[in-house]
Design a protein around this motif. Structure first.
Motif, short mmCIF file in Angstrom:
data_model
loop_
_atom_site.label_atom_id
_atom_site.label_comp_id
_atom_site.label_asym_id
_atom_site.label_seq_id
_atom_site.Cartn_x
_atom_site.Cartn_y
_atom_site.Cartn_z
N SER A 111 0.85 -1.19 0.00
CA SER A 111 0.00 0.00 0.00
C SER A 111 0.88 1.24 0.00
CB SER A 111 -0.94 0.03 1.22
OG SER A 111 -0.20 0.15 2.42
N ALA A 112 0.31 2.37 -0.43
CA ALA A 112 1.05 3.63 -0.48
C ALA A 112 0.05 4.77 -0.41
CB ALA A 112 1.89 3.72 -1.76
N PHE A 113 0.55 5.96 -0.06
CA PHE A 113 -0.31 7.12 0.12
C PHE A 113 -0.04 8.19 -0.93
CE2 PHE A 113 0.16 5.55 4.53
CZ PHE A 113 -1.18 5.32 4.81
N GLY A 114 -1.11 8.85 -1.37
CA GLY A 114 -1.00 10.11 -2.07
C GLY A 114 -1.57 11.19 -1.17
N ASN A 115 -2.03 12.28 -1.75
CA ASN A 115 -2.65 13.37 -1.00
C ASN A 115 -4.13 13.06 -0.81
OD1 ASN A 115 -2.91 15.93 0.25
ND2 ASN A 115 -3.70 16.78 -1.67
N TYR A 116 -4.51 12.60 0.40
CA TYR A 116 -5.87 12.16 0.71
C TYR A 116 -6.33 11.03 -0.20
CZ TYR A 116 -6.21 16.25 3.71
OH TYR A 116 -5.99 17.18 4.70
N ALA A 117 -5.42 10.23 -0.68
CA ALA A 117 -5.75 9.04 -1.46
C ALA A 117 -4.82 7.91 -1.05
CB ALA A 117 -5.61 9.32 -2.96
N THR A 118 -5.31 6.68 -1.15
CA THR A 118 -4.54 5.51 -0.79
C THR A 118 -4.53 4.54 -1.97
OG1 THR A 118 -5.25 5.77 1.51
CG2 THR A 118 -4.24 3.68 0.93
N TYR A 119 -3.40 3.86 -2.15
CA TYR A 119 -3.25 2.90 -3.24
C TYR A 119 -2.85 1.55 -2.65
CZ TYR A 119 -2.93 7.31 -5.75
OH TYR A 119 -3.19 8.57 -6.22
N GLY A 120 -3.35 0.47 -3.27
CA GLY A 120 -3.02 -0.86 -2.81
C GLY A 120 -2.73 -1.79 -3.97
N GLY A 122 -1.07 11.06 -7.56
CA GLY A 122 -0.97 10.08 -8.63
C GLY A 122 -0.10 8.92 -8.18
N GLY A 123 0.42 8.18 -9.16
CA GLY A 123 1.23 7.03 -8.79
C GLY A 123 2.08 6.53 -9.93
N TYR A 124 2.89 5.50 -9.62
CA TYR A 124 3.79 4.87 -10.57
C TYR A 124 3.66 3.36 -10.42
CZ TYR A 124 5.84 9.52 -10.16
OH TYR A 124 6.01 10.88 -10.11
N ALA A 125 3.94 2.64 -11.50
CA ALA A 125 3.91 1.18 -11.46
C ALA A 125 4.95 0.62 -12.41
CB ALA A 125 2.52 0.67 -11.83
N LEU A 126 5.51 -0.55 -12.07
CA LEU A 126 6.50 -1.23 -12.90
C LEU A 126 5.94 -2.54 -13.43
CD1 LEU A 126 9.75 -0.87 -10.72
CD2 LEU A 126 9.11 0.47 -12.73
N LYS A 127 6.28 -2.84 -14.69
CA LYS A 127 5.93 -4.10 -15.30
C LYS A 127 7.01 -4.50 -16.30
CE LYS A 127 3.80 -7.76 -16.58
NZ LYS A 127 3.83 -8.92 -15.68
N ASN A 128 7.67 -5.64 -16.03
CA ASN A 128 8.73 -6.13 -16.92
C ASN A 128 9.79 -5.07 -17.19
OD1 ASN A 128 7.51 -8.66 -17.14
ND2 ASN A 128 6.33 -8.07 -18.94
N ALA A 132 3.06 5.79 -15.31
CA ALA A 132 2.69 6.84 -14.36
C ALA A 132 1.30 7.37 -14.67
CB ALA A 132 3.71 7.98 -14.40
N TRP A 133 0.64 7.92 -13.66
CA TRP A 133 -0.67 8.55 -13.86
C TRP A 133 -0.86 9.65 -12.82
CZ3 TRP A 133 0.01 3.94 -11.33
CH2 TRP A 133 -0.52 3.84 -10.05
N GLY A 134 -1.80 10.57 -13.11
CA GLY A 134 -2.16 11.60 -12.16
C GLY A 134 -1.74 13.00 -12.58
N ASN A 135 -1.46 13.82 -11.57
CA ASN A 135 -1.09 15.22 -11.79
C ASN A 135 0.30 15.30 -12.43
OD1 ASN A 135 -0.63 17.96 -11.66
ND2 ASN A 135 -1.00 18.14 -9.45
#
Length: 336
Positions: A139-148, A198-204, A209-212
């Motif tokens: 899990s991780a936090f953004g500004n008043y948002a949470t990601y899992g 926003g956030g970041y993700a890795l694949k292979n 990235a997505w968001g502001n």
């Protein structure tokens, strides 16, 4: 100067309002241990089942155990929200995710939100709340948002929608977990990290990235927001190894050769380029010049960020700090 916290600890995490640690018990039938909290208790962020009013808000100046469970493997806290992961046994790498603290914008994934009505205290929870779904690994936090992230590689978001930070089209605030990136084929992500909005993700080895993107923090060589995970660079740039949570609008990553790359805002010099420019970079730029200029930076083993600083651990394990001063800062390592 450093002050030792009594006891033997497996790990610890620091947040804006609360700190958490898992004590060493000598019991290795589980991956985790008992969870302890200390610090500010704004909106119940310590998870000690204590009200947030009246002052001093249930603050703790020494570690206090959170509940009675002994299978916590990690915990973290943003400005007002905390999360923790419990994994039973040693033969699995996923478990149950819990949230507690501020819930006004749906941050707790309990299908309740106060915005734009209600009292913010009535939406807060001062003890761990089980997030529905199970099989969580991160899990991780953004500004008043949470990601899992779940063990099947799917990414999920909930909380306050700002600047396309939910990673879905259309967006909108969510008070329960909502899957990220449903419009693209890639679902089984390898890793994730959060940005300010926003956030970041890795694949292979590829980075998405997505968001502001107001200061280029998505690394797209522009300043356009992206509402879904979007590839950074081209498919051939598949040598990303680590992407770290970004406390502000700057981003930091490590490639498979151990080099550090930065982009986004540089208002405090935290990008390490010997410059001080608010705009920074809109695409990944190698920190400290060309590879090989400073051989000690090859093989970075850790990277940590804060509001106004950036810390690296190069191969020689000496911590190096960059960025602004003026506030007390501490760095913690996120190992590769």
């Amino acid at each position: 100067s450093p002050c030792q916290i009594p006891g033997e600890w497996r790990n610890f995490w620091s947040g804006t309002n609360a700190c958490f640690g898992i004590k060493e018990t000598g019991n290795y039938t589980t991956m985790g241990g008992p969870l302890y909290a200390w610090g500010n208790n704004s909106h119940g962020a310590n998870g000690l089942n204590q009200p947030t009013t009246p002052t001093p808000f249930g603050q703790r100046s020494s570690p206090t155990q959170v509940g009675t469970a002994t299978d916590w493997v990690c915990a973290s806290s943003s400005a007002k929200v905390s999360t923790g992961l419990r994994i039973p046994g040693r033969n699995v790498n996923y478990g149950d995710l819990y949230t507690w603290g501020y819930g006004f914008y749906g941050d707790l994934a309990n299908n309740l939100a106060g915005y734009p009505w209600g009292n913010q205290n009535t939406r807060s929870i001062s003890s761990p709340w089980l997030v529905p779904g199970g099989n969580w690994v991160d899990s991780a936090f953004g500004n008043y948002a949470t990601y899992g992230m779940k063990n099947d590689g799917t990414l999920w978001a909930w909380g306050r929608a700002q600047q396309s930070n939910m990673g879905t089209s259309p967006g909108g605030s969510k008070s329960s977990p909502t899957q990220i990136g449903t419009e693209i084929a890639i679902q089984n992500w390898d890793a994730m990290a959060s940005a300010y909005q926003g956030g970041y993700a890795l694949k292979n080895g590829n980075l998405y990235a997505w968001g502001n993107n107001s200061v280029g923090q998505l690394g797209q060589n522009n300043t356009d927001n992206d509402s879904e995970p979007t590839l950074v660079g081209n498919p051939g740039d598949n040598n990303w190894a680590v992407i770290t949570d970004a406390a502000t609008s700057g981003a930091y990553g490590v490639k498979t050769d151990g080099t550090v790359w930065v982009w986004g805002t540089n208002g405090r010099g935290q990008l390490g380029d010997n410059q001080d420019r608010y705009g920074g970079y809109s695409s990944p730029t190698q920190a400290f010049g060309e590879a090989g200029v400073d051989a000690s930076w090859k093989g970075v083993t850790g990277i940590a960020t804060g509001t106004k600083y950036l810390g690296y651990t190069p191969a020689n394990n000496n911590m190096r700090m960059l960025g602004g001063t003026g506030q007390s800062q501490m760095a913690y390592l996120k190992l590769v």
